[in-house]
Design an enzyme around this catalytic site. Structure first.
Site, mmCIF file in Angstrom:
data_model
loop_
_atom_site.group_PDB
_atom_site.id
_atom_site.type_symbol
_atom_site.label_atom_id
_atom_site.label_comp_id
_atom_site.label_asym_id
_atom_site.label_seq_id
_atom_site.Cartn_x
_atom_site.Cartn_y
_atom_site.Cartn_z
ATOM 1 N N ARG A 91 -13.557 30.481 58.666
ATOM 2 C CA ARG A 91 -13.062 31.665 58.353
ATOM 3 C C ARG A 91 -11.670 31.581 57.929
ATOM 4 O O ARG A 91 -11.032 30.577 58.181
ATOM 5 C CB ARG A 91 -13.049 32.491 59.916
ATOM 6 N N GLY A 92 -11.128 32.823 57.423
ATOM 7 C CA GLY A 92 -9.717 32.697 57.210
ATOM 8 C C GLY A 92 -9.024 31.595 56.284
ATOM 9 O O GLY A 92 -9.691 31.086 55.370
ATOM 10 N N ILE A 93 -7.920 31.027 56.701
ATOM 11 C CA ILE A 93 -7.358 30.072 55.809
ATOM 12 C C ILE A 93 -8.347 28.765 55.912
ATOM 13 O O ILE A 93 -8.356 28.163 54.829
ATOM 14 C CB ILE A 93 -6.097 29.667 56.771
ATOM 15 N N GLY B 128 -6.843 27.711 65.466
ATOM 16 C CA GLY B 128 -5.851 28.366 66.156
ATOM 17 C C GLY B 128 -6.041 29.850 66.762
ATOM 18 O O GLY B 128 -6.746 30.354 66.062
ATOM 19 N N THR C 222 -4.185 33.220 68.616
ATOM 20 C CA THR C 222 -2.772 33.841 69.485
ATOM 21 C C THR C 222 -3.156 34.780 70.650
ATOM 22 O O THR C 222 -4.363 35.113 70.422
ATOM 23 C CB THR C 222 -2.138 34.796 68.399
ATOM 24 N N GLN D 77 9.234 33.473 67.668
ATOM 25 C CA GLN D 77 8.700 34.703 67.237
ATOM 26 C C GLN D 77 8.685 35.654 68.755
ATOM 27 O O GLN D 77 8.113 35.044 69.572
ATOM 28 C CB GLN D 77 7.431 35.011 66.562
ATOM 29 N N GLN E 42 5.502 35.553 71.122
ATOM 30 C CA GLN E 42 4.879 34.278 71.031
ATOM 31 C C GLN E 42 5.635 32.884 71.717
ATOM 32 O O GLN E 42 5.544 31.869 70.833
ATOM 33 C CB GLN E 42 4.789 34.222 69.500
ATOM 34 N N TYR F 287 2.541 30.562 71.470
ATOM 35 C CA TYR F 287 2.032 30.185 70.183
ATOM 36 C C TYR F 287 3.366 29.575 69.471
ATOM 37 O O TYR F 287 2.846 28.289 68.743
ATOM 38 C CB TYR F 287 1.933 31.605 69.507
HETATM 39 P P1 NDP Z 1 -8.792 32.947 61.914
HETATM 40 O O1 NDP Z 1 -8.670 33.939 63.252
HETATM 41 O O2 NDP Z 1 -8.973 33.711 60.650
HETATM 42 O O3 NDP Z 1 -9.927 31.902 62.154
HETATM 43 C C1 NDP Z 1 -9.726 31.044 63.210
HETATM 44 C C2 NDP Z 1 -10.872 29.895 62.926
HETATM 45 O O4 NDP Z 1 -10.547 28.965 64.066
HETATM 46 C C3 NDP Z 1 -12.166 30.274 63.087
HETATM 47 O O5 NDP Z 1 -13.140 29.654 62.442
HETATM 48 C C4 NDP Z 1 -12.407 30.153 64.694
HETATM 49 O O6 NDP Z 1 -13.784 30.166 65.156
HETATM 50 C C5 NDP Z 1 -11.700 28.894 65.087
HETATM 51 N N1 NDP Z 1 -11.509 28.474 66.352
HETATM 52 C C6 NDP Z 1 -10.427 29.412 67.292
HETATM 53 N N2 NDP Z 1 -10.394 28.880 68.371
HETATM 54 C C7 NDP Z 1 -11.276 27.783 68.265
HETATM 55 C C8 NDP Z 1 -11.626 26.805 69.250
HETATM 56 N N3 NDP Z 1 -11.157 26.647 70.499
HETATM 57 N N4 NDP Z 1 -12.667 25.770 68.823
HETATM 58 C C9 NDP Z 1 -12.897 25.478 67.527
HETATM 59 N N5 NDP Z 1 -12.670 26.627 66.582
HETATM 60 C C10 NDP Z 1 -11.815 27.632 66.878
HETATM 61 O O7 NDP Z 1 -7.361 32.471 61.726
HETATM 62 P P2 NDP Z 1 -6.392 32.105 60.567
HETATM 63 O O8 NDP Z 1 -7.267 31.760 59.243
HETATM 64 O O9 NDP Z 1 -5.399 33.329 60.432
HETATM 65 O O10 NDP Z 1 -5.564 31.002 61.083
HETATM 66 C C11 NDP Z 1 -5.817 29.558 60.773
HETATM 67 C C12 NDP Z 1 -4.651 28.683 61.115
HETATM 68 O O11 NDP Z 1 -3.548 29.116 60.535
HETATM 69 C C13 NDP Z 1 -4.273 28.919 62.719
HETATM 70 O O12 NDP Z 1 -3.836 27.543 63.344
HETATM 71 C C14 NDP Z 1 -3.120 29.812 62.728
HETATM 72 O O13 NDP Z 1 -2.471 29.860 63.807
HETATM 73 C C15 NDP Z 1 -2.404 29.434 61.486
HETATM 74 N N6 NDP Z 1 -1.540 30.313 60.997
HETATM 75 C C16 NDP Z 1 -2.038 31.550 60.401
HETATM 76 C C17 NDP Z 1 -1.377 32.403 60.026
HETATM 77 C C18 NDP Z 1 -1.877 33.801 59.243
HETATM 78 O O14 NDP Z 1 -0.884 34.685 58.734
HETATM 79 N N7 NDP Z 1 -3.070 34.173 59.381
HETATM 80 C C19 NDP Z 1 0.291 32.223 59.705
HETATM 81 C C20 NDP Z 1 0.705 31.071 60.115
HETATM 82 C C21 NDP Z 1 -0.253 30.160 60.533
HETATM 83 P P3 NDP Z 1 -14.686 31.562 65.232
HETATM 84 O O15 NDP Z 1 -14.909 31.804 63.620
HETATM 85 O O16 NDP Z 1 -15.942 31.062 65.920
HETATM 86 O O17 NDP Z 1 -13.939 32.547 66.014
#
Ligand code: NDP
Length: 240
Positions: free
Chosen positions: A12-14, A84, A86, A141, A144, A147
Site C-alpha cells: 500500500r501507499g509509498i 511504518g 503513526t 513534529q 509525534q 514517531y
Molecule cells: P501506509 O499506511 O499507506 O502503508 C503502510 C504499509 O506498512 C502497509 O502495507 C501496512 O500493512 C504496512 N505495515 C504497517 N505496520 C506494519 C507491521 N507492523 N508489520 C508489517 N507491515 C506493516 O503508509 P505510507 O505509505 O504512508 O508510509 C510508508 C512509510 O513512509 C512509513 O514508514 C511512513 O512513516 C513513511 N512516511 C510517509 C509519509 C507520508 O506522507 N505518507 C511521509 C514521510 C514518511 P497493511 O496494509 O497490512 O496495514
C-alpha cells in the site's frame, strides 16, 4: 539472474509504488504487509508481485518470513524498510502503549528486517539497505514525539550500517519523504490538508512514485559510492 528486492509495507501507499518501480527495473520483488489482506490481494492481482504477511515488530516472524521469501525468490540483495505507523498524541497525552507500538514497528522493525538479511549480503559482498524515514525525523513534529524519535533513530541505523557494510559492498541509505499523497494523508480533513500544503513551497503533496524514484536510484549497482546518506524529498519544506 535478476536480483531480489524485499519491500516491507510494500502493498500500500509509498511501499506499493516502490515495489512496482523495482519490478519495472527488472528486480524480483516481494512485498510484505501486516494485516490488510484485501489490499494485499488486490495489489498482487494488479501487479503480479507476491505479498507476504508478517509483523515487522516481531523478530522471529520477520526471520521466518524472510527465509520463505529467499526460498521462493532467491537471496535478498535489496531491502527497503518502509513499513511504518503513526500513533499521534501531544506528549502530555501520549500513552506508553502509543510510544511502544511506534518504536516496535518503526525502529525495532528496521532492525528485525535488516538483521536476518545482513549476513547473506556480507557473504555475497553486495547489498542495498534503504530505510524510509521521514521529514519529521529531521525536524520534529507536534504530537509525534514517538514517531519523530523512531524516524531520527532510523537515520542513526543507516549511518552506522554504512560504516559496517562499506567494505563488504553494502550500502545503507535513508529517504526522508515530506508529505506524500497516500491514504494516510488524504484521509485527514481537507482543511488540515490545505494547511499542510500551504507549508510546502512546491505547492503540492508529493507522489508515492517520487519516493520510489529515489529508491530505484539507491538500489542500483551504480550507486555503490552513495553510502550513509539521506535523500530529502519534501518539496523544499525543510532543509536538513
Ligand atoms: P501506509 O499506511 O499507506 O502503508 C503502510 C504499509 O506498512 C502497509 O502495507 C501496512 O500493512 C504496512 N505495515 C504497517 N505496520 C506494519 C507491521 N507492523 N508489520 C508489517 N507491515 C506493516 O503508509 P505510507 O505509505 O504512508 O508510509 C510508508 C512509510 O513512509 C512509513 O514508514 C511512513 O512513516 C513513511 N512516511 C510517509 C509519509 C507520508 O506522507 N505518507 C511521509 C514521510 C514518511 P497493511 O496494509 O497490512 O496495514
Amino acid at each position: 539472474m535478476a536480483r531480489t528486492a524485499l519491500v516491507t509495507g510494500g502493498t500500500r501507499g509509498i511501499g506499493a509504488a516502490i515495489s512496482q518501480a523495482l519490478k519495472a527495473e527488472g528486480y524480483s520483488v516481494a512485498a510484505t504487509y501486516a494485516g490488510n489482506d484485501q489490499a494485499a490481494a488486490v495489489f498482487t492481482e494488479e501487479t503480479g508481485i507476491k505479498a507476504y504477511k508478517w509483523n515487522v515488530a516481531d523478530y522471529a516472524d520477520s526471520k521466518a518470513g524472510i527465509s520463505q521469501v529467499e526460498t521462493d525468490l532467491g537471496p535478498i540483495d535489496i531491502v527497503v524498510a518502509n513499513a511504518g505507523i503513526t500513533r499521534d498524541a501531544p506528549f502530555h497525552k501520549m500513552t506508553p502503549e502509543q510510544w511502544t507500538e511506534v518504536v516496535d514497528t518503526n525502529l525495532t522493525g528496521v532492525f528485525n528486517t535488516v538483521h536476518p538479511i545482513w549476513p547473506g549480503m556480507r557473504q555475497r559482498k553486495f547489498g542495498r539497505v534503504i530505510v524510509i524515514s521521514s521529514i519529521n525525523g529531521q525536524k520534529g513534529q507536534f504530537a509525534q514525539v514517538n514517531y519523530a524519535a523512531t524516524k531520527a533513530g532510523d537515520l542513526g541505523i543507516v549511518k552506522s550500517l554504512a560504516h559496517e557494510g562499506a567494505r563488504a559492498g553494502i550500502t545503507a541509505n535513508a529517504i526522508c519523504p515530506g508529505y506524500i499523497a497516500t491514504e494516510m494523508v488524504m484521509a485527514v480533513p481537507e482543511k488540515v490538508r490545505d494547511s499542510i500544503i500551504s507549508q510546502i513551497p512546491t505547492g503540492r503533496l508529493g507522489e508515492p512514485e517520487e519516493i520510489a524514484r529515489c529508491v530505484v536510484f539507491l538500489a542500483s549497482e551504480d550507486s555503490g559510492f552513495i553510502n550513509g546518506s539521506t535523500i530529502s524529498a519534501n518539496g523544499a519544506q525543510f532543509f536538513a
